[in-house]
Motif scaffolding. Structure first.
Motif, PDB file in Angstrom:
ATOM      1  N   GLN A   2       0.817  -1.208   0.000  1.00  0.00           N
ATOM      2  CA  GLN A   2       0.000   0.000   0.000  1.00  0.00           C
ATOM      3  C   GLN A   2       0.854   1.263   0.000  1.00  0.00           C
ATOM      4  OE1 GLN A   2      -2.416  -0.399   3.507  1.00  0.00           O
ATOM      5  NE2 GLN A   2      -3.636  -2.089   2.654  1.00  0.00           N
ATOM      6  N   ALA A   3       2.143   1.122   0.338  1.00  0.00           N
ATOM      7  CA  ALA A   3       3.002   2.297   0.421  1.00  0.00           C
ATOM      8  C   ALA A   3       4.458   1.911   0.194  1.00  0.00           C
ATOM      9  CB  ALA A   3       2.857   2.966   1.794  1.00  0.00           C
ATOM     10  N   VAL A   4       5.232   2.884  -0.271  1.00  0.00           N
ATOM     11  CA  VAL A   4       6.672   2.714  -0.420  1.00  0.00           C
ATOM     12  C   VAL A   4       7.361   3.893   0.268  1.00  0.00           C
ATOM     13  CG1 VAL A   4       8.621   2.474  -1.999  1.00  0.00           C
ATOM     14  CG2 VAL A   4       6.399   1.503  -2.623  1.00  0.00           C
ATOM     15  N   LEU A   5       8.327   3.576   1.113  1.00  0.00           N
ATOM     16  CA  LEU A   5       9.152   4.581   1.777  1.00  0.00           C
ATOM     17  C   LEU A   5      10.494   4.639   1.054  1.00  0.00           C
ATOM     18  CD1 LEU A   5       8.579   3.409   5.483  1.00  0.00           C
ATOM     19  CD2 LEU A   5       7.073   4.834   4.060  1.00  0.00           C
ATOM     20  N   PHE A   6      10.977   5.841   0.775  1.00  0.00           N
ATOM     21  CA  PHE A   6      12.255   5.995   0.092  1.00  0.00           C
ATOM     22  C   PHE A   6      13.236   6.796   0.942  1.00  0.00           C
ATOM     23  CE2 PHE A   6       9.433   5.383  -3.591  1.00  0.00           C
ATOM     24  CZ  PHE A   6      10.162   4.474  -4.352  1.00  0.00           C
ATOM     25  N   ASP A   7      14.463   6.335   0.995  1.00  0.00           N
ATOM     26  CA  ASP A   7      15.563   7.145   1.501  1.00  0.00           C
ATOM     27  C   ASP A   7      15.785   8.286   0.510  1.00  0.00           C
ATOM     28  OD1 ASP A   7      18.039   7.816   2.904  1.00  0.00           O
ATOM     29  OD2 ASP A   7      19.040   6.879   1.197  1.00  0.00           O
ATOM     30  N   PHE A   8      16.476   9.334   0.941  1.00  0.00           N
ATOM     31  CA  PHE A   8      16.743  10.471   0.051  1.00  0.00           C
ATOM     32  C   PHE A   8      18.117  10.356  -0.607  1.00  0.00           C
ATOM     33  CE2 PHE A   8      18.298  14.976  -0.379  1.00  0.00           C
ATOM     34  CZ  PHE A   8      17.558  15.285  -1.510  1.00  0.00           C
ATOM     35  N   HIS A   9      19.178  10.636   0.163  1.00  0.00           N
ATOM     36  CA  HIS A   9      20.522  10.641  -0.402  1.00  0.00           C
ATOM     37  C   HIS A   9      20.964   9.234  -0.804  1.00  0.00           C
ATOM     38  CE1 HIS A   9      25.041  10.418   0.383  1.00  0.00           C
ATOM     39  NE2 HIS A   9      24.886  10.976  -0.805  1.00  0.00           N
ATOM     40  N   GLY A  10      21.402   9.095  -2.047  1.00  0.00           N
ATOM     41  CA  GLY A  10      21.869   7.818  -2.540  1.00  0.00           C
ATOM     42  C   GLY A  10      20.768   6.915  -3.040  1.00  0.00           C
ATOM     43  N   THR A  11      19.515   7.350  -2.870  1.00  0.00           N
ATOM     44  CA  THR A  11      18.371   6.553  -3.319  1.00  0.00           C
ATOM     45  C   THR A  11      17.522   7.329  -4.323  1.00  0.00           C
ATOM     46  OG1 THR A  11      18.312   5.354  -1.212  1.00  0.00           O
ATOM     47  CG2 THR A  11      16.323   5.261  -2.583  1.00  0.00           C
ATOM     48  N   LEU A  12      17.074   8.518  -3.939  1.00  0.00           N
ATOM     49  CA  LEU A  12      16.305   9.361  -4.849  1.00  0.00           C
ATOM     50  C   LEU A  12      17.162  10.444  -5.506  1.00  0.00           C
ATOM     51  CD1 LEU A  12      13.006   9.919  -2.823  1.00  0.00           C
ATOM     52  CD2 LEU A  12      13.396   8.312  -4.699  1.00  0.00           C
ATOM     53  N   ALA A  13      18.243  10.837  -4.842  1.00  0.00           N
ATOM     54  CA  ALA A  13      19.065  11.934  -5.355  1.00  0.00           C
ATOM     55  C   ALA A  13      20.506  11.776  -4.888  1.00  0.00           C
ATOM     56  CB  ALA A  13      18.500  13.283  -4.884  1.00  0.00           C
ATOM     57  N   GLN A  14      21.388  12.498  -5.560  1.00  0.00           N
ATOM     58  CA  GLN A  14      22.801  12.469  -5.224  1.00  0.00           C
ATOM     59  C   GLN A  14      23.350  13.902  -5.245  1.00  0.00           C
ATOM     60  OE1 GLN A  14      25.314  11.438  -3.576  1.00  0.00           O
ATOM     61  NE2 GLN A  14      25.362   9.411  -4.553  1.00  0.00           N
ATOM     62  N   VAL A  15      24.336  14.168  -4.403  1.00  0.00           N
ATOM     63  CA  VAL A  15      24.959  15.488  -4.405  1.00  0.00           C
ATOM     64  C   VAL A  15      25.723  15.705  -5.713  1.00  0.00           C
ATOM     65  CG1 VAL A  15      25.146  15.832  -1.924  1.00  0.00           C
ATOM     66  CG2 VAL A  15      26.905  14.508  -3.116  1.00  0.00           C
ATOM     67  N   GLU A  16      25.841  16.980  -6.095  1.00  0.00           N
ATOM     68  CA  GLU A  16      26.536  17.294  -7.334  1.00  0.00           C
ATOM     69  C   GLU A  16      28.027  16.971  -7.241  1.00  0.00           C
ATOM     70  OE1 GLU A  16      26.420  21.490  -8.218  1.00  0.00           O
ATOM     71  OE2 GLU A  16      26.834  22.038  -6.137  1.00  0.00           O
ATOM     72  N   VAL A 132      11.937   8.979   3.842  1.00  0.00           N
ATOM     73  CA  VAL A 132      12.417   8.751   5.209  1.00  0.00           C
ATOM     74  C   VAL A 132      13.924   8.960   5.193  1.00  0.00           C
ATOM     75  CG1 VAL A 132      12.528   7.148   7.138  1.00  0.00           C
ATOM     76  CG2 VAL A 132      10.582   7.057   5.557  1.00  0.00           C
ATOM     77  N   SER A 133      14.394   9.999   5.871  1.00  0.00           N
ATOM     78  CA  SER A 133      15.807  10.356   5.738  1.00  0.00           C
ATOM     79  C   SER A 133      16.438  10.748   7.065  1.00  0.00           C
ATOM     80  CB  SER A 133      15.934  11.530   4.751  1.00  0.00           C
ATOM     81  OG  SER A 133      17.275  11.929   4.596  1.00  0.00           O
ATOM     82  N   ASN A 134      17.670  10.271   7.265  1.00  0.00           N
ATOM     83  CA  ASN A 134      18.520  10.794   8.338  1.00  0.00           C
ATOM     84  C   ASN A 134      19.135  12.077   7.805  1.00  0.00           C
ATOM     85  OD1 ASN A 134      17.958   8.570   9.872  1.00  0.00           O
ATOM     86  ND2 ASN A 134      19.988   7.648   9.707  1.00  0.00           N
ATOM     87  N   ILE A 135      18.653  13.204   8.275  1.00  0.00           N
ATOM     88  CA  ILE A 135      19.044  14.474   7.659  1.00  0.00           C
ATOM     89  C   ILE A 135      18.808  15.614   8.636  1.00  0.00           C
ATOM     90  CG2 ILE A 135      16.814  15.121   6.641  1.00  0.00           C
ATOM     91  CD1 ILE A 135      18.485  15.476   3.960  1.00  0.00           C
ATOM     92  N   GLY A 136      19.613  16.663   8.508  1.00  0.00           N
ATOM     93  CA  GLY A 136      19.510  17.794   9.422  1.00  0.00           C
ATOM     94  C   GLY A 136      19.017  19.065   8.777  1.00  0.00           C
ATOM     95  N   PHE A 137      18.352  18.956   7.617  1.00  0.00           N
ATOM     96  CA  PHE A 137      17.805  20.142   6.947  1.00  0.00           C
ATOM     97  C   PHE A 137      16.586  19.732   6.128  1.00  0.00           C
ATOM     98  CE2 PHE A 137      20.869  18.241   4.112  1.00  0.00           C
ATOM     99  CZ  PHE A 137      20.335  18.360   2.839  1.00  0.00           C
ATOM    100  N   ASP A 138      15.784  20.714   5.748  1.00  0.00           N
ATOM    101  CA  ASP A 138      14.526  20.453   5.062  1.00  0.00           C
ATOM    102  C   ASP A 138      14.761  20.187   3.575  1.00  0.00           C
ATOM    103  OD1 ASP A 138      11.880  20.213   4.407  1.00  0.00           O
ATOM    104  OD2 ASP A 138      11.356  22.311   4.782  1.00  0.00           O
TER     105      ASP A 138
END
Length: 229
Positions: A2-16, A132-138
């Motif tokens: 019914q749902a999928v949770l995604f990490d942010f860095h390294g999963t949906l996006a990468q730093v330049e 779902v991300s371990n992160i210190g900014f929005d």
């Protein structure tokens, strides 16, 4: 599912790419770095510790507390990474803050090539999505800038929730935000911390991170979620 949770860095996006990061930050300080100087400086800054980069080889004792809390408090996140940048000698005034600002903004990140089509397919199939991300900014402004905000139903960010992966609590909170049960939820990430979702009762898929802008296999999540492009 019914749902999928995604990490942010390294999963949906990468730093330049690091040289681009340093060149852009220096330009914001009014400095024009040539390619050779920017490359040397980028290597040193990445080694010292860059948000979204490899872990620093050494964290100075005066930054240890901020480093430990970097994914729980915004001020610690900034203090940790600007402090690490300040350990690298440079003649560009204000570079540490400019590097941080560049690295935290949408311009400093690139979504993977398969991020948009994967999220859109899930959205059109009626499957809920949370980041779902371990992160210190929005990171909400990043998705808005990329035109992907309408494809995300919730954000479970460690600095807002007060829990970091692999703590089951952050995954359970994300499920609660979406109104779904963990046993009907898939977590997709790129580290063992993301696999911690199994302890919360979710299924988990761990994919390798890829270089900026490339595909990293996100479409594999579609079959597990019961839908396809």
């Amino acid at each position: 599912m019914q749902a999928v949770l995604f990490d942010f860095h390294g999963t949906l996006a990468q730093v330049e790419e690091p040289v681009t990061w340093v060149t852009a930050a220096a330009a914001a300080c009014g400095a024009d770095l040539d390619r050779a100087k920017a490359t040397i400086l980028a290597d040193r800054l990445v080694t010292a510790g860059r948000a979204g980069g490899p872990l620093p080889r050494r964290v100075p004792i005066h930054l240890a507390e901020h480093w430990a809390d970097r994914d729980l408090y915004e001020h610690s996140h900034r203090a940790a990474y600007t402090g690490l940048a300040e350990t690298v000698m440079t003649d560009v005034q204000g570079l540490a803050d400019a590097l941080y600002d560049r690295g935290m903004g949408p311009a400093g990140w690139l979504p993977y090539a398969d991020t948009e089509p994967t999220l859109r397919t899930l959205h059109e199939a009626g499957i809920k999505v949370a980041v779902v991300s371990n992160i210190g900014f929005d990171i909400r402004p990043h998705f808005a800038e990329w035109g992907l905000d309408g494809l995300i139903d919730a954000f479970a960010l460690s600095y807002e929730i007060g829990r970091t992966k692999p703590d089951p609590a952050i995954f359970l909170r994300a499920c609660g935000m979406l109104g779904v049960d963990p046993e009907h939820t898939l977590m997709v990430g790129d580290t063992p911390a993301d696999a911690g979702a199994v302890q919360a009762g979710c299924a988990a898929l761990v994919l390798p991170a890829a270089e900026p802008g490339r595909s990293n296999g996100l479409s594999a999540s579609l079959a597990l979620a019961g839908c396809s492009r």
